[in-house]
Design an enzyme around this catalytic site. Structure first.
Site, PDB file in Angstrom:
ATOM      1  N   PRO A 171      12.132  -0.269  -1.245  1.00 48.54           N
ATOM      2  CA  PRO A 171      11.255  -0.304  -2.424  1.00 48.54           C
ATOM      3  C   PRO A 171      11.798   0.570  -3.553  1.00 48.54           C
ATOM      4  O   PRO A 171      12.371   1.636  -3.316  1.00 48.54           O
ATOM      5  CB  PRO A 171       9.924   0.253  -1.886  1.00 48.54           C
ATOM      6  CG  PRO A 171       9.992   0.094  -0.412  1.00 48.54           C
ATOM      7  CD  PRO A 171      11.427   0.212  -0.038  1.00 48.54           C
ATOM      8  N   GLY A 172      11.640   0.097  -4.775  1.00 48.31           N
ATOM      9  CA  GLY A 172      12.006   0.892  -5.945  1.00 48.31           C
ATOM     10  C   GLY A 172      13.451   0.821  -6.354  1.00 48.31           C
ATOM     11  O   GLY A 172      13.881   1.580  -7.225  1.00 48.31           O
ATOM     12  N   THR A 173      14.239  -0.095  -5.755  1.00 48.02           N
ATOM     13  CA  THR A 173      15.658  -0.163  -6.098  1.00 48.02           C
ATOM     14  C   THR A 173      15.940  -1.126  -7.250  1.00 48.02           C
ATOM     15  O   THR A 173      17.097  -1.275  -7.653  1.00 48.02           O
ATOM     16  CB  THR A 173      16.484  -0.577  -4.870  1.00 48.02           C
ATOM     17  OG1 THR A 173      15.905  -1.733  -4.264  1.00 48.02           O
ATOM     18  CG2 THR A 173      16.529   0.543  -3.853  1.00 48.02           C
ATOM     19  N   LYS A 199      14.777  -4.658  -7.607  1.00 49.60           N
ATOM     20  CA  LYS A 199      14.987  -6.078  -7.274  1.00 49.60           C
ATOM     21  C   LYS A 199      14.344  -6.983  -8.324  1.00 49.60           C
ATOM     22  O   LYS A 199      14.971  -7.945  -8.790  1.00 49.60           O
ATOM     23  CB  LYS A 199      14.409  -6.367  -5.874  1.00 49.60           C
ATOM     24  CG  LYS A 199      15.115  -5.599  -4.758  1.00 49.60           C
ATOM     25  CD  LYS A 199      14.566  -5.952  -3.396  1.00 49.60           C
ATOM     26  CE  LYS A 199      13.186  -5.419  -3.151  1.00 49.60           C
ATOM     27  NZ  LYS A 199      13.133  -3.934  -3.121  1.00 49.60           N
ATOM     28  N   THR A 200      13.121  -6.689  -8.703  1.00 47.33           N
ATOM     29  CA  THR A 200      12.445  -7.505  -9.721  1.00 47.33           C
ATOM     30  C   THR A 200      13.139  -7.384 -11.070  1.00 47.33           C
ATOM     31  O   THR A 200      13.308  -8.373 -11.789  1.00 47.33           O
ATOM     32  CB  THR A 200      10.969  -7.080  -9.845  1.00 47.33           C
ATOM     33  OG1 THR A 200      10.340  -7.179  -8.570  1.00 47.33           O
ATOM     34  CG2 THR A 200      10.233  -7.958 -10.839  1.00 47.33           C
ATOM     35  N   HIS A 212      12.316  33.451   6.642  1.00 45.30           N
ATOM     36  CA  HIS A 212      12.443  32.080   7.150  1.00 45.30           C
ATOM     37  C   HIS A 212      13.417  31.264   6.289  1.00 45.30           C
ATOM     38  O   HIS A 212      14.336  30.616   6.814  1.00 45.30           O
ATOM     39  CB  HIS A 212      11.066  31.414   7.151  1.00 45.30           C
ATOM     40  CG  HIS A 212      11.056  30.033   7.727  1.00 45.30           C
ATOM     41  ND1 HIS A 212      10.583  29.749   8.990  1.00 45.30           N
ATOM     42  CD2 HIS A 212      11.448  28.833   7.212  1.00 45.30           C
ATOM     43  CE1 HIS A 212      10.708  28.450   9.223  1.00 45.30           C
ATOM     44  NE2 HIS A 212      11.220  27.875   8.148  1.00 45.30           N
ATOM     45  N   GLU A 213      13.245  31.312   4.976  1.00 48.38           N
ATOM     46  CA  GLU A 213      14.105  30.515   4.100  1.00 48.38           C
ATOM     47  C   GLU A 213      15.528  31.072   4.042  1.00 48.38           C
ATOM     48  O   GLU A 213      16.491  30.300   4.009  1.00 48.38           O
ATOM     49  CB  GLU A 213      13.501  30.448   2.684  1.00 48.38           C
ATOM     50  CG  GLU A 213      12.136  29.774   2.610  1.00 48.38           C
ATOM     51  CD  GLU A 213      12.139  28.369   3.173  1.00 48.38           C
ATOM     52  OE1 GLU A 213      13.188  27.702   3.138  1.00 48.38           O
ATOM     53  OE2 GLU A 213      11.086  27.941   3.679  1.00 48.38           O
ATOM     54  N   HIS A 219      17.472  29.793   7.053  1.00 47.79           N
ATOM     55  CA  HIS A 219      18.078  28.468   6.838  1.00 47.79           C
ATOM     56  C   HIS A 219      19.381  28.587   6.043  1.00 47.79           C
ATOM     57  O   HIS A 219      20.422  28.039   6.436  1.00 47.79           O
ATOM     58  CB  HIS A 219      17.110  27.567   6.056  1.00 47.79           C
ATOM     59  CG  HIS A 219      15.951  27.075   6.854  1.00 47.79           C
ATOM     60  ND1 HIS A 219      16.088  26.396   8.045  1.00 47.79           N
ATOM     61  CD2 HIS A 219      14.618  27.140   6.605  1.00 47.79           C
ATOM     62  CE1 HIS A 219      14.890  26.078   8.507  1.00 47.79           C
ATOM     63  NE2 HIS A 219      13.980  26.523   7.651  1.00 47.79           N
ATOM     64  N   ASP A 236      10.574  21.582  10.300  1.00 48.00           N
ATOM     65  CA  ASP A 236      11.948  21.781  10.782  1.00 48.00           C
ATOM     66  C   ASP A 236      12.103  21.237  12.198  1.00 48.00           C
ATOM     67  O   ASP A 236      13.117  20.609  12.530  1.00 48.00           O
ATOM     68  CB  ASP A 236      12.306  23.265  10.762  1.00 48.00           C
ATOM     69  CG  ASP A 236      12.186  23.866   9.373  1.00 48.00           C
ATOM     70  OD1 ASP A 236      12.364  23.110   8.392  1.00 48.00           O
ATOM     71  OD2 ASP A 236      11.912  25.075   9.266  1.00 48.00           O
TER      72      ASP A 236
END
EC number: 3.4.24.-
Length: 604
Positions: free
Chosen positions: A208-210, A212-213, A427-428, A431, A504
């Site tokens: 969706p949203g690429t 096509k229409t 925590h961040e 990562h 996570d």
């Protein structure tokens, strides 16, 4: 500006209104009509008619000071004013005229007819009005029952919206495929000379949203031909046979306006596989059968090209996708880095934007975004500029709008305690530090602990340098370790865990399972597909295709893989505890740091 419509009145209101009109008609209009049906004569004429015995009945109305009388056949009514006449009664008796007080009916035949017909006309008109209102609700905007089988396709004659291929960016392969259709519609003779014919149908497939229409409209715009647009769900009616009738009417209109393009959006609404089970949707199957018949019923040289779009190609009936119907499948995939940059530039033309905007950096940050999402990102940037009182959008606006699409708006009123803020900071940074200490990991772009409306208390953004189509086993294992880095930091620093790692855990588990069941990265199972994925363009629904014993082994290997990478993350953070504390303290103070600031502190 949209027109504000007043609320519709209930049915009882209209019936009461009709009753009031009829009551006023009987009280006011009927007496007036009756009064004007009476012929007025003078008293001498009345006496003369009495003597000639030309009167049938007489009604003397002393209170109204008048005399009403009829002719001998009682078809006409006359009136005259009363005058003093003592011989009137005897004169009437001699002529044999009755004056016994019989009331003369003042209503003529015309008045009687109006009294019966007018209420019927009013009720019939009310019924027609209510019927039209009901049919508009039931028939999708059609005002009459006979229009329910008509096609309500939207027609853009000569590309009314003016969309061309230049307006559609990031889909070069799809445009190249569709350019052939444009060339055929412009000059079919060069194809016919060699004996080639264009495909009857072209199926646009993608998430969706690429666009096509928009691609289908661009084909019509480039070819400068009429464009019929209709959704698959508009063919399905509540009455059996109406959908098939709409298909026939649509193709009839298309043949009349050939050369033209017929576009059917979301064709899977009517083109699903026919399973043959009892109690199925007969209306949908009849519509599909009529569509198959119509596609077989015209030749490829009529100039009618059928385009259809779907994001569920695996659900379509094989009879619909076979050669001779939808001959060609054109994938419209998510844009790559170059495509995202071009799409951003196309939509940026619609707003006022700063000259120093780096669209390549924005495109890298928006990895995996569709054309519609990129358009939304540009619009959000413009809205943010207006909120901040600026006359143009900047690089910061575009970057912030990406975060809005990913994680939602900032929660300005959300207040965390100092302890919670410190946990989120570690925590961040956990990562980011695990990612930075591993090879083949995407660079850190931004770290923030500002809460978002999506529920995230913070996030770490990693951005690839370029297009990344393949991932090695080592890269996937490193990504799992990075995902577990937040929980590992909590364990290393605080000796306890929180609920902040729920997302996570989901991502790490899903990635580990895919490595074992779909990518053949398990030493025990090797290159064996243990899981199948359906609806790949709609998020993907995975289902295991193995025995219960094998599922148990898969679960064990998933747990072992995630645990191994989690232990690796703990070791990395323990070995770099000093950097972890310093970076977490800096993030705690600033709340948001860039990738450059992160790498600078890390390199000290």
């Amino acid at each position: 500006m949209n027109e504000v419509k007043s609320p519709k009145k209930p049915l009882l209101y209209y019936y009461l209104l009709v009753m009031l009109v009829l009551l006023l008609f009987n009280l006011l209009a009927m007496p007036w009509i009756s009064e004007h049906q009476i012929k007025e004569v003078d008293y001498n004429t009345f006496v003369s008619m009495v003597e000639k015995k030309e009167i049938g009945k007489v009604d003397i109305q002393e209170q109204d000071n008048r005399i009403l009388f009829t002719d001998t056949e009682e078809k006409s009514i006359y009136k005259t004013a009363m005058v003093p006449d003592d011989d009137l009664v005897s004169r009437l008796l001699e002529a044999g005229i009755s004056t016994s007080g019989t009331e003369i009916q003042q209503t003529s035949l015309l008045v009687s007819i109006l009294g019966w017909v007018l209420p019927l006309i009013i009720f019939i008109g009310l019924g027609q009005m209510l019927s039209r209102s009901l049919m508009k609700k039931m028939g999708g905007g059609n005002s009459m029952m006979f229009n329910m089988g008509k096609s309500n396709a939207k027609v853009y004659v000569k590309s009314a919206e003016g969309i061309k291929f230049d307006d559609v960016a990031g889909e070069d392969e799809a445009k190249e495929n569709l350019q052939e259709v444009v060339n055929y519609l412009h000059d079919p003779s060069k194809y016919q000379d060699i004996g080639a014919s264009m495909p009857k149908g072209i199926l646009l497939v993608g998430p969706p949203g690429t666009g096509k229409t928009m691609l289908a409209k661009a084909v019509a715009g480039e070819a400068n031909v009429p464009f019929f647009s209709m959704s698959g769900s508009e063919f399905v009616e509540m009455f059996v046979g109406m959908g098939a009738s709409k298909v026939r009417d649509l193709f009839r209109q298309a043949k009349e306006k050939a050369p033209c393009i017929v576009f059917i959006g979301e064709i899977d609404a009517i083109g699903k596989k026919r399973d043959g089970q009892l109690g199925g949707n007969d209306e949908r199957e009849q519509t599909l059968n009529q569509l198959l018949t119509e596609m077989d019923g015209f030749e490829g040289n009529t100039g009618v090209i059928i385009l259809a779009a779907t994001n569920r190609p695996e659900s379509l009936d094989p009879a619909l996708t076979r050669p001779g119907r939808f001959d060609r499948r054109v994938p419209v995939e998510l844009p790559d880095l170059k495509g995202r940059e071009e799409i951003l530039k196309v939509h940026a033309k619609k707003i006022k934007i700063a000259e120093d905007v780096d669209f390549n950096k924005v495109a890298r940050m928006a990895s995996g975004a569709s054309g519609a999402e990129l358009a939304n990102i540009v619009n959000e940037a413009a809205l943010r500029a207006v909120r901040d009182g600026r006359r143009f959008a900047t690089q910061a606006d575009l970057e912030e709008s990406i975060e809005v699409v990913i994680a939602g708006y900032q929660k300005k009123n959300a207040i965390m305690t100092d302890h919670e803020k410190k946990i989120v900071s570690y925590h961040e940074i956990g990562h980011a530090l695990v990612a930075a200490m591993q090879t083949h990991s995407a660079p850190v772009q931004k770290i923030t602990i500002v809460p978002r409306t999506s529920g995230a208390l913070g996030y770490t953004m990693q951005v690839e340098e370029g297009n990344h189509y393949l991932m090695t086993k080592e890269e996937m294992e490193n990504k799992i370790a990075t995902l577990t880095g937040g929980r590992a930091a909590e364990e290393v620093v605080f000796g306890s865990v929180t609920t902040g790692a729920s997302n996570d855990i989901e991502q790490a588990t899903e990635l580990a399972r895919a490595m074992i069941t779909r990518y053949g990265m398990s030493d025990d199972f090797g290159m064996v597909a243990l899981e199948t994925v359906t609806n790949q363009y709609l998020g993907g629904d995975a289902s295991l295709a193995c025995s219960a014993d094998t599922q148990t082994k898969i679960d064990q290997q998933v747990v072992e893989l995630v645990k191994r990478e989690h232990d690796k993350a703990v070791d990395i953070l323990t070995a770099n505890r000093e950097k972890l504390d310093r970076l977490a303290a800096f993030l705690y103070e600033k709340e948001t740091i860039t990738g450059e600031e992160f790498m600078h502190i890390l390199g000290e």
